[in-house]
Scaffold this motif. Structure first.
Motif, PDB file in Angstrom:
ATOM      1  N   PHE A 283       0.831  -1.186   0.000  1.00 61.74           N
ATOM      2  CA  PHE A 283       0.000   0.000   0.000  1.00 61.74           C
ATOM      3  C   PHE A 283       0.877   1.252   0.000  1.00 61.74           C
ATOM      4  CE2 PHE A 283       0.800  -1.446   4.291  1.00 61.74           C
ATOM      5  CZ  PHE A 283       1.290  -0.309   4.917  1.00 61.74           C
ATOM      6  N   VAL A 284       0.290   2.357  -0.411  1.00 63.08           N
ATOM      7  CA  VAL A 284       0.956   3.650  -0.323  1.00 63.08           C
ATOM      8  C   VAL A 284       0.788   4.136   1.112  1.00 63.08           C
ATOM      9  CG1 VAL A 284       0.983   6.031  -1.162  1.00 63.08           C
ATOM     10  CG2 VAL A 284       0.486   4.139  -2.740  1.00 63.08           C
ATOM     11  N   PHE A 285       1.893   4.473   1.767  1.00 57.21           N
ATOM     12  CA  PHE A 285       1.818   4.782   3.193  1.00 57.21           C
ATOM     13  C   PHE A 285       0.856   5.929   3.481  1.00 57.21           C
ATOM     14  CE2 PHE A 285       3.082   6.900   7.103  1.00 57.21           C
ATOM     15  CZ  PHE A 285       3.013   5.828   7.973  1.00 57.21           C
ATOM     16  N   ARG A 286       0.814   6.916   2.603  1.00 58.48           N
ATOM     17  CA  ARG A 286      -0.072   8.054   2.833  1.00 58.48           C
ATOM     18  C   ARG A 286      -1.530   7.614   2.911  1.00 58.48           C
ATOM     19  NH1 ARG A 286       0.192  12.130   5.840  1.00 58.48           N
ATOM     20  NH2 ARG A 286      -1.452  13.636   5.394  1.00 58.48           N
ATOM     21  N   GLU A 287      -1.882   6.568   2.143  1.00 59.50           N
ATOM     22  CA  GLU A 287      -3.256   6.071   2.196  1.00 59.50           C
ATOM     23  C   GLU A 287      -3.551   5.475   3.562  1.00 59.50           C
ATOM     24  OE1 GLU A 287      -6.423   3.199  -0.173  1.00 59.50           O
ATOM     25  OE2 GLU A 287      -4.326   3.248  -0.812  1.00 59.50           O
ATOM     26  N   LEU A 288      -2.580   4.786   4.149  1.00 61.55           N
ATOM     27  CA  LEU A 288      -2.775   4.238   5.487  1.00 61.55           C
ATOM     28  C   LEU A 288      -3.068   5.354   6.489  1.00 61.55           C
ATOM     29  CD1 LEU A 288      -2.676   1.940   7.588  1.00 61.55           C
ATOM     30  CD2 LEU A 288      -0.200   2.297   7.715  1.00 61.55           C
ATOM     31  N   ILE A 289      -2.309   6.435   6.419  1.00 61.45           N
ATOM     32  CA  ILE A 289      -2.517   7.559   7.335  1.00 61.45           C
ATOM     33  C   ILE A 289      -3.903   8.165   7.129  1.00 61.45           C
ATOM     34  CG2 ILE A 289      -1.773   9.896   7.919  1.00 61.45           C
ATOM     35  CD1 ILE A 289       0.007   7.723   9.055  1.00 61.45           C
ATOM     36  N   LEU A 290      -4.313   8.332   5.878  1.00 62.48           N
ATOM     37  CA  LEU A 290      -5.624   8.913   5.593  1.00 62.48           C
ATOM     38  C   LEU A 290      -6.740   8.030   6.142  1.00 62.48           C
ATOM     39  CD1 LEU A 290      -5.074  10.192   1.928  1.00 62.48           C
ATOM     40  CD2 LEU A 290      -5.285  11.574   4.004  1.00 62.48           C
ATOM     41  N   ARG A 291      -6.572   6.718   6.033  1.00 63.68           N
ATOM     42  CA  ARG A 291      -7.599   5.811   6.539  1.00 63.68           C
ATOM     43  C   ARG A 291      -7.641   5.812   8.069  1.00 63.68           C
ATOM     44  NH1 ARG A 291      -9.333   1.299   2.697  1.00 63.68           N
ATOM     45  NH2 ARG A 291      -8.678   2.048   0.661  1.00 63.68           N
ATOM     46  N   ILE A 292      -6.489   5.909   8.705  1.00 58.11           N
ATOM     47  CA  ILE A 292      -6.456   6.019  10.163  1.00 58.11           C
ATOM     48  C   ILE A 292      -7.213   7.266  10.608  1.00 58.11           C
ATOM     49  CG2 ILE A 292      -4.949   6.486  12.141  1.00 58.11           C
ATOM     50  CD1 ILE A 292      -2.837   4.708  10.774  1.00 58.11           C
ATOM     51  N   LYS A 293      -6.951   8.386   9.942  1.00 64.90           N
ATOM     52  CA  LYS A 293      -7.625   9.640  10.293  1.00 64.90           C
ATOM     53  C   LYS A 293      -9.131   9.532  10.065  1.00 64.90           C
ATOM     54  CE  LYS A 293      -3.736  12.769   9.409  1.00 64.90           C
ATOM     55  NZ  LYS A 293      -3.211  13.860   8.550  1.00 64.90           N
ATOM     56  N   ALA A 294      -9.518   8.895   8.954  1.00 67.09           N
ATOM     57  CA  ALA A 294     -10.950   8.765   8.637  1.00 67.09           C
ATOM     58  C   ALA A 294     -11.662   7.911   9.685  1.00 67.09           C
ATOM     59  CB  ALA A 294     -11.122   8.159   7.247  1.00 67.09           C
ATOM     60  N   LEU A 295     -11.031   6.822  10.112  1.00 63.85           N
ATOM     61  CA  LEU A 295     -11.646   5.959  11.123  1.00 63.85           C
ATOM     62  C   LEU A 295     -11.772   6.684  12.458  1.00 63.85           C
ATOM     63  CD1 LEU A 295      -9.961   2.507  10.423  1.00 63.85           C
ATOM     64  CD2 LEU A 295     -12.346   3.134  10.043  1.00 63.85           C
ATOM     65  N   ALA A 296     -10.753   7.451  12.815  1.00 65.34           N
ATOM     66  CA  ALA A 296     -10.804   8.198  14.078  1.00 65.34           C
ATOM     67  C   ALA A 296     -11.916   9.245  14.032  1.00 65.34           C
ATOM     68  CB  ALA A 296      -9.458   8.857  14.352  1.00 65.34           C
ATOM     69  N   ARG A 297     -12.067   9.924  12.881  1.00 61.50           N
ATOM     70  CA  ARG A 297     -13.143  10.928  12.735  1.00 61.50           C
ATOM     71  C   ARG A 297     -14.506  10.262  12.803  1.00 61.50           C
ATOM     72  NH1 ARG A 297      -9.991  13.096   8.532  1.00 61.50           N
ATOM     73  NH2 ARG A 297     -11.361  12.086   7.028  1.00 61.50           N
ATOM     74  N   ARG A 298     -14.643   9.137  12.123  1.00 61.81           N
ATOM     75  CA  ARG A 298     -15.932   8.429  12.100  1.00 61.81           C
ATOM     76  C   ARG A 298     -16.316   7.995  13.511  1.00 61.81           C
ATOM     77  NH1 ARG A 298     -16.028   3.056   8.722  1.00 61.81           N
ATOM     78  NH2 ARG A 298     -15.267   4.506   7.143  1.00 61.81           N
ATOM     79  N   ASN A 299     -15.332   7.532  14.272  1.00 63.07           N
ATOM     80  CA  ASN A 299     -15.607   7.111  15.637  1.00 63.07           C
ATOM     81  C   ASN A 299     -16.039   8.281  16.496  1.00 63.07           C
ATOM     82  OD1 ASN A 299     -15.594   5.004  17.671  1.00 63.07           O
ATOM     83  ND2 ASN A 299     -13.871   6.100  18.577  1.00 63.07           N
TER      84      ASN A 299
END
Length: 224
Positions: free
Chosen positions: A103-119
């Motif tokens: 995976f592209v590392f930046r995508e991992l960071i974006l998904r982490i941020k999205a999950l934290a926001r959703r929570n």
């Protein structure tokens, strides 16, 4: 933000640690499923990242365990398994998102941020959602209609919760694919229609008044 990574590849775990910590996040690492279970039990995390093929307890089993203990805990599956069946297994285990290696590392960071926001958004959401006599308790993750309990799989729950939050509004297949399961919509698959039908059988089949409707060419709507 505090993140738990459960990954048995030491080199990959070190790579992820370097990148995540460069974002200013705190990262704990467990190198097998049993260690990950203990760390999840004893600490509070904003996001948990799980590999699938883990020693002692695999990622699917660990995800189920984590969701049983903390329904709101966001879980991202990180794995080399990229078939639709593998993804379905992850989501059915309760995973909130799925990222395939490499995976592209930046995508991992974006998904982490999205999950934290959703929570964070879910934390402020009503604990009980209602459409007519259908009631979904978002804390206990229980569903009733006319007081009658209805069992849901993790994927069915995520779909129904989204429909109930957007009750009265038509949601498209693309909306569901991207906003419920974080998948790019494939026009050649009928997976969303399949799960809509699963829900329809559970919430409408035994009742005269139907709540879940198909709007031809547009999508689906849940209305009283």
């Amino acid at each position: 933000m505090k993140v738990l990574l459960v990954e048995d590849e030491v080199s990959l775990a070190s790579f992820i640690r370097k990148g995540v910590e460069s974002e200013g996040y705190v990262l704990d690492i467990a190198y097998d499923g049993l260690m990950g279970q203990r760390m999840a039990d004893n600490n509070s995390y904003d996001v948990i990242i799980l590999d699938v093929n883990l020693p002692h307890i695999n990622g699917f089993e660990l995800c189920r365990y984590i969701k049983q203990q903390s329904l709101r805990q966001p879980v991202l599956m990180l794995t080399a398994l990229d078939s639709l069946t593998d993804k379905e297994s992850g989501f059915d285990a309760g995973a909130d998102d799925y990222l395939v290696k490499p995976f592209v590392f930046r995508e991992l960071i974006l998904r982490i941020k999205a999950l934290a926001r959703r929570n964070a958004t879910h934390e402020g959401m009503k604990s009980v959602l209602r459409v007519a006599d259908l009631e979904l308790n978002t804390e206990a993750r229980t569903l009733t209609r006319r007081g009658q309990p209805i069992d849901l799989t993790a994927r069915e729950y995520a779909l129904l919760e989204y429909l109930m939050i957007n009750q009265g509004r038509i949601v498209s297949r693309i909306d569901i694919a991207e906003k419920v399961w974080d998948l790019h919509f494939d026009t050649n698959t009928n997976i969303i229609d399949v799960y809509i039908n699963y829900l329809r059988k559970k919430i409408d089949k035994e009742f005269d008044h139907k709540l879940l409707h198909t709007v031809v060419g547009m999508g689906y709507v849940l209305r009283a």
